[in-house]
Write an enzyme that holds these catalytic residues in place. Structure first.
Site, PDB file in Angstrom:
ATOM      1  N   TYR A 158       0.837  -1.202   0.000  1.00  0.00           N
ATOM      2  CA  TYR A 158       0.000   0.000   0.000  1.00  0.00           C
ATOM      3  C   TYR A 158       0.871   1.252   0.000  1.00  0.00           C
ATOM      4  O   TYR A 158       0.677   2.170  -0.799  1.00  0.00           O
ATOM      5  CB  TYR A 158      -0.934  -0.007   1.202  1.00  0.00           C
ATOM      6  CG  TYR A 158      -1.772   1.253   1.308  1.00  0.00           C
ATOM      7  CD1 TYR A 158      -2.810   1.478   0.411  1.00  0.00           C
ATOM      8  CD2 TYR A 158      -1.517   2.201   2.292  1.00  0.00           C
ATOM      9  CE1 TYR A 158      -3.575   2.631   0.495  1.00  0.00           C
ATOM     10  CE2 TYR A 158      -2.284   3.354   2.381  1.00  0.00           C
ATOM     11  CZ  TYR A 158      -3.307   3.567   1.485  1.00  0.00           C
ATOM     12  OH  TYR A 158      -4.054   4.712   1.560  1.00  0.00           O
ATOM     13  N   LYS A 211       1.386   4.242  -2.958  1.00  0.00           N
ATOM     14  CA  LYS A 211       1.266   5.687  -2.783  1.00  0.00           C
ATOM     15  C   LYS A 211       2.531   6.402  -3.259  1.00  0.00           C
ATOM     16  O   LYS A 211       2.467   7.508  -3.804  1.00  0.00           O
ATOM     17  CB  LYS A 211       0.975   6.016  -1.322  1.00  0.00           C
ATOM     18  CG  LYS A 211      -0.410   5.573  -0.871  1.00  0.00           C
ATOM     19  CD  LYS A 211      -1.507   6.185  -1.737  1.00  0.00           C
ATOM     20  CE  LYS A 211      -2.900   5.737  -1.360  1.00  0.00           C
ATOM     21  NZ  LYS A 211      -3.949   6.301  -2.240  1.00  0.00           N
TER      22      LYS A 211
END
Length: 282
Positions: free
Chosen positions: A141, A145
């Site tokens: 994750y 980003k």
């Protein structure tokens, strides 16, 4: 102005719809599946990774708020989290640029630091956290980003589009914030990787609007948070317990959050208006 909001049925996306509607701004909502009535003039059902669906949703749009993403490395297999998030961001921004859109906001995250989901439980290299802090990424994750922010910078160079990447902390309405505050009161260590930070969804949505309207340039990266933590213990006491030895470049009186919020004030004119609980507001 007409704004395309992706992930419009999600926690942040739906808050953005409410904020834009309150300002009288026309909105197109892109949702993966029909969630029922939304606060939007137009709803397009489709995947943010699908160029055709995104092109359809962009019809008439002047700006984009991109919130569509899998919000945790624990929600799906690692390769799914990474590929879904990065492909959606690339497709949405590239299609927007190809159609002449010149303003966009993407929902980045404090998790990009690598701290919240790291198995090694690292501490930050220094405090307060700022946009220059070295990343310590161990999860898909956070990596997604990082790629999203690099994509934003590339799209600025490719299309001349201003793309603000807003690094959000824990987001919630009053009920979600209350539940999180209760968890942190019982176990303050649970908030150490996020500096016990939070932001009310109403403030997060307003920040997205400011990201579209403030006089920005390039692809700025901006941390956002409420100015105080979600716990009652003084910040410096928390840091001494949970991040001992981490260099602090300033002091953190009272509950001051250990995140540099000056760029949000300077670039966006943003200060959170909805502290938790509300009586903290002076």
């Amino acid at each position: 102005m007409r704004v395309l909001v992706t992930g419009a049925a999600g926690r942040l996306g739906s808050a953005v719809l409410t904020e834009l509607a309150a300002r009288g701004i026309a909105v197109t909502a892109l949702v993966e599946r029909d969630p029922g009535p939304l606060t939007a003039e137009r709803v397009v059902v489709g995947d943010a990774r699908d160029p055709a669906a995104v092109r359809s949703a962009l019809e008439g749009a002047d700006a984009v708020v991109h919130t569509a993403a899998l919000p945790s490395p624990e929600i799906a297999a690692p390769e799914v989290v990474f590929s879904v998030n990065t492909q959606a961001t690339f497709v949405v921004l590239n299609e927007a640029g190809e159609q002449g859109v010149r303003r966009a906001v993407i929902a980045s995250s404090l998790s990009i630091t690598g701290l919240p989901f790291a198995r090694s439980r690292p501490s930050p290299p220094y405090l307060p956290l700022d946009e220059r802090v070295p990343l310590q990424i161990e999860d898909p994750y956070a990596l997604s980003k990082q790629v999203d922010e690099a994509t934003a910078a590339m799209m600025h160079r490719r299309h001349g589009m201003i793309v603000a990447a807003l690094r959000f902390p824990f987001l919630g309405d009053r009920a979600r914030l209350a539940a999180h505050a209760d968890r942190l009161a019982r176990d303050p260590a649970g908030g150490a990787t996020e500096m016990w930070s939070y932001l009310d969804l109403r403030d997060a949505a307003r920040a997205c609007l400011l990201g579209l309207t403030a006089p920005l340039h390039g692809a700025p990266i901006i941390f956002l948070a409420a100015p105080e933590t979600l716990v009652t213990t003084p910040t410096e006491e928390l840091l001494a317990t949970h991040h001992p030895g981490v260099p602090c470049r300033t002091t953190f009186p009272g509950r001051t959050v250990a995140i540099d919020l000056e760029p949000a004030r300077r670039l966006l004119g943003f200060t959170a208006l909805h502290p938790f609980p509300e009586e903290r507001q002076s």
